[in-house]
Design an enzyme around this catalytic site. Structure first.
Site, PDB file in Angstrom:
ATOM      1  N   GLY A   1       0.729  -1.301   0.048  1.00  0.00           N
ATOM      2  CA  GLY A   1      -0.031   0.086   0.117  1.00  0.00           C
ATOM      3  C   GLY A   1       0.713   1.156   0.049  1.00  0.00           C
ATOM      4  N   CYS A   2       0.259   2.348   0.523  1.00  0.00           N
ATOM      5  CA  CYS A   2       0.996   3.663   0.722  1.00  0.00           C
ATOM      6  C   CYS A   2       2.494   3.508   1.302  1.00  0.00           C
ATOM      7  CB  CYS A   2       0.132   4.475   1.433  1.00  0.00           C
ATOM      8  SG  CYS A   2       0.613   6.036   1.927  1.00  0.00           S
ATOM      9  N   PHE A   3       3.276   3.875   0.677  1.00  0.00           N
ATOM     10  CA  PHE A   3       4.602   3.884   1.403  1.00  0.00           C
ATOM     11  C   PHE A   3       4.785   4.638   2.374  1.00  0.00           C
ATOM     12  CE2 PHE A   3       6.654   5.976  -3.036  1.00  0.00           C
ATOM     13  CZ  PHE A   3       6.060   7.185  -2.497  1.00  0.00           C
TER      14      PHE A   3
ATOM     15  N   CYS B   1       2.740   4.817   4.871  1.00  0.00           N
ATOM     16  CA  CYS B   1       2.276   4.090   5.795  1.00  0.00           C
ATOM     17  C   CYS B   1       3.211   2.975   6.326  1.00  0.00           C
ATOM     18  CB  CYS B   1       0.856   3.398   5.574  1.00  0.00           C
ATOM     19  SG  CYS B   1      -0.304   4.822   5.259  1.00  0.00           S
TER      20      CYS B   1
END
Length: 175
Positions: free
Chosen positions: A9-11, A13
């Site tokens: 997912g979002c890096f 995070c």
């Protein structure tokens, strides 16, 4: 030192989680698994380059095993959603692992099997590569420690991940 490359997912995070893990020396956000050389954030977010947002974790294997690193990865993102993490949708948010050698590939296969045994839904994490690593732009590095503290998206997504890390892997969390 050793390195492992993971997408979940979002890096912003995933980087925030691994910066708090004992034995982690550095976490770099970047792009991997696509076709365009030196992609930009805007290009990757378009979903047309084939890259995943990922992190490259440099760690001390004397303090943190690859198995523990991978188990933390699986516990702090959803490996059962295809091309998605929460509200982030697209192949750039896929759950994927990028081994640097055959030994890592075997460890990653075993980690997927452990995650599959622990999940009621099928695990969709892929093992990809070899693939070239492209560091993300400077403003993405250490994002949670700076701008992320004022970003409503990060404030909604990152604290629950950190709480799960602290609860499930208390012995692996930096003091």
């Amino acid at each position: 030192m050793a390195q492992a490359i993971m997408a979940g997912g979002c890096f912003w995070c995933t980087e925030a989680v691994f910066r708090d893990v004992v034995g982690v020396i550095d976490v770099e956000s970047g792009y991997i698994g696509g076709t365009s050389p030196n992609p930009t954030y805007k290009q990757v977010c378009s979903g047309t380059t084939g890259h995943a947002e990922a992190i490259r974790v440099t760690y001390d294997p004397e303090l943190l095993s690859l198995d523990d690193l991978l188990d933390i990865h699986f516990a702090t993102h959803d490996p059962t959603t295809l091309n998605r993490q929460g509200n982030d949708v697209g192949t750039q948010y896929r759950s994927a692992l990028f081994p640097v050698d055959d030994e890592q590939r075997a460890a990653m296969d075993a980690a997927i099997a452990r995650a599959a045994a622990a999940n009621p839904k099928p695990v969709v994490t892929t093992i990809e590569g070899p693939a070239e690593w492209w560091p993300a732009e400077d403003y993405h590095q250490e994002y949670w420690q700076g701008e992320g503290q004022r970003n409503p998206y990060c404030l909604a997504v990152i604290p629950p991940k950190l709480q799960k890390l602290r609860k499930s892997f208390a012995a692996k969390v930096k003091a």
